[in-house]
Motif scaffolding. Structure first.
Motif, mmCIF file in Angstrom:
data_model
loop_
_atom_site.group_PDB
_atom_site.id
_atom_site.type_symbol
_atom_site.label_atom_id
_atom_site.label_comp_id
_atom_site.label_asym_id
_atom_site.label_seq_id
_atom_site.Cartn_x
_atom_site.Cartn_y
_atom_site.Cartn_z
ATOM 1 N N GLY A 255 1.094 -1.141 -0.351
ATOM 2 C CA GLY A 255 -0.329 -0.111 0.176
ATOM 3 C C GLY A 255 0.998 1.356 -0.378
ATOM 4 N N LEU A 256 2.139 1.211 -0.430
ATOM 5 C CA LEU A 256 2.646 2.239 -0.183
ATOM 6 C C LEU A 256 3.213 3.160 -1.999
ATOM 7 C CD1 LEU A 256 6.142 0.858 1.658
ATOM 8 C CD2 LEU A 256 4.680 2.363 2.107
ATOM 9 N N ILE A 257 2.652 2.848 -2.779
ATOM 10 C CA ILE A 257 1.994 2.959 -4.018
ATOM 11 C C ILE A 257 1.097 2.268 -4.543
ATOM 12 C CG2 ILE A 257 5.254 3.776 -4.288
ATOM 13 C CD1 ILE A 257 5.098 0.961 -6.001
ATOM 14 N N ARG A 258 0.910 3.243 -5.582
ATOM 15 C CA ARG A 258 -0.467 2.624 -6.776
ATOM 16 C C ARG A 258 0.253 2.821 -8.279
ATOM 17 N NH1 ARG A 258 -2.024 7.743 -5.431
ATOM 18 N NH2 ARG A 258 -2.341 9.053 -6.864
ATOM 19 N N VAL A 259 -0.366 2.065 -9.283
ATOM 20 C CA VAL A 259 0.436 1.456 -10.627
ATOM 21 C C VAL A 259 -0.965 2.093 -11.236
ATOM 22 C CG1 VAL A 259 0.262 -0.381 -12.122
ATOM 23 C CG2 VAL A 259 1.237 -0.561 -9.845
ATOM 24 N N GLU A 260 -0.651 2.929 -12.059
ATOM 25 C CA GLU A 260 -1.576 3.935 -13.211
ATOM 26 C C GLU A 260 -0.848 3.655 -14.786
ATOM 27 O OE1 GLU A 260 -2.429 7.974 -12.129
ATOM 28 O OE2 GLU A 260 -3.502 7.046 -10.130
ATOM 29 N N PRO A 261 -2.195 2.946 -15.091
ATOM 30 C CA PRO A 261 -1.356 3.433 -16.636
ATOM 31 C C PRO A 261 -1.394 4.439 -17.540
ATOM 32 C CG PRO A 261 -2.695 1.749 -16.297
ATOM 33 C CD PRO A 261 -2.852 2.379 -15.091
ATOM 34 N N LEU A 262 0.423 4.583 -18.023
ATOM 35 C CA LEU A 262 0.174 5.830 -18.837
ATOM 36 C C LEU A 262 0.244 5.631 -19.614
ATOM 37 C CD1 LEU A 262 -0.489 9.388 -18.657
ATOM 38 C CD2 LEU A 262 1.918 9.456 -17.851
ATOM 39 N N HIS A 263 -0.710 6.308 -21.454
ATOM 40 C CA HIS A 263 -0.192 5.994 -22.531
ATOM 41 C C HIS A 263 0.712 4.476 -22.638
ATOM 42 C CE1 HIS A 263 -1.234 10.100 -23.333
ATOM 43 N NE2 HIS A 263 0.558 10.198 -22.157
ATOM 44 N N GLY A 264 0.075 3.391 -21.878
ATOM 45 C CA GLY A 264 0.526 2.071 -22.395
ATOM 46 C C GLY A 264 1.381 1.062 -21.813
ATOM 47 N N VAL A 265 1.777 2.909 -20.737
ATOM 48 C CA VAL A 265 3.177 2.382 -19.771
ATOM 49 C C VAL A 265 2.687 2.127 -18.068
ATOM 50 C CG1 VAL A 265 5.538 3.106 -18.808
ATOM 51 C CG2 VAL A 265 4.802 2.887 -21.259
ATOM 52 N N LYS A 266 3.237 1.837 -17.501
ATOM 53 C CA LYS A 266 2.760 0.822 -16.535
ATOM 54 C C LYS A 266 3.372 2.545 -15.619
ATOM 55 C CE LYS A 266 2.013 -3.529 -14.377
ATOM 56 N NZ LYS A 266 3.026 -4.191 -13.019
ATOM 57 N N THR A 267 2.727 3.384 -14.177
ATOM 58 C CA THR A 267 3.748 3.947 -13.731
ATOM 59 C C THR A 267 3.253 4.189 -12.375
ATOM 60 O OG1 THR A 267 2.023 5.807 -14.555
ATOM 61 C CG2 THR A 267 3.551 5.705 -16.146
#
Length: 126
Positions: free
Chosen positions: A53-65
């Motif tokens: 729960g320290l970070i979250r993943v969000e895709p941006l233009h097909g790349v995991k950020t």
């Protein structure tokens, strides 16, 4: 509430707090000098941090950020309080003056941190 980060997870988290959204490659490039890790080790640590729960993943233009999920001051307050009670065996919060000169916290954040530490200290007493 997210778990506390390990020392090495904290290095990655600091990079995310400083820079904001980053890909795994960007996180790796920003921290490689400190960690000495391979890219795959950085990716694996990011996965573990997401699970904590320290970070979250969000895709941006097909790349995991990756973005920090844990707030900097909350994490710092918990780590400092833990250090103060476990290592220094203190009762009560450390004074804000102890953080003057920090490269991680600015002047306003130090004041906010002092309030969080006082709150955590009251919770420990209860």
């Amino acid at each position: 509430m997210p778990q506390n980060p390990s020392e090495t997870e904290l290095m990655l988290l600091k990079a995310l707090w400083r820079e904001g959204r980053m890909s795994a490659r960007e996180v790796h490039d920003a921290t490689e000098a400190q960690t000495g890790w391979s890219f795959s080790a950085t990716r694996k640590t990011l996965e573990r941090m997401e699970g904590k729960g320290l970070i979250r993943v969000e895709p941006l233009h097909g790349v995991k950020t990756y973005l920090p999920q844990a707030e900097k001051l909350d994490v710092m307050a918990r780590l400092i309080q833990n250090f103060a009670s476990r290592i220094l065996d203190t009762e009560g919060p450390l004074p804000a003056a102890a953080f003057t000169g920090s490269r991680v916290l600015d002047k306003d954040e130090i004041g906010d941190l002092e309030m969080l530490l006082a709150e955590l200290s009251k919770e420990d007493e209860a």
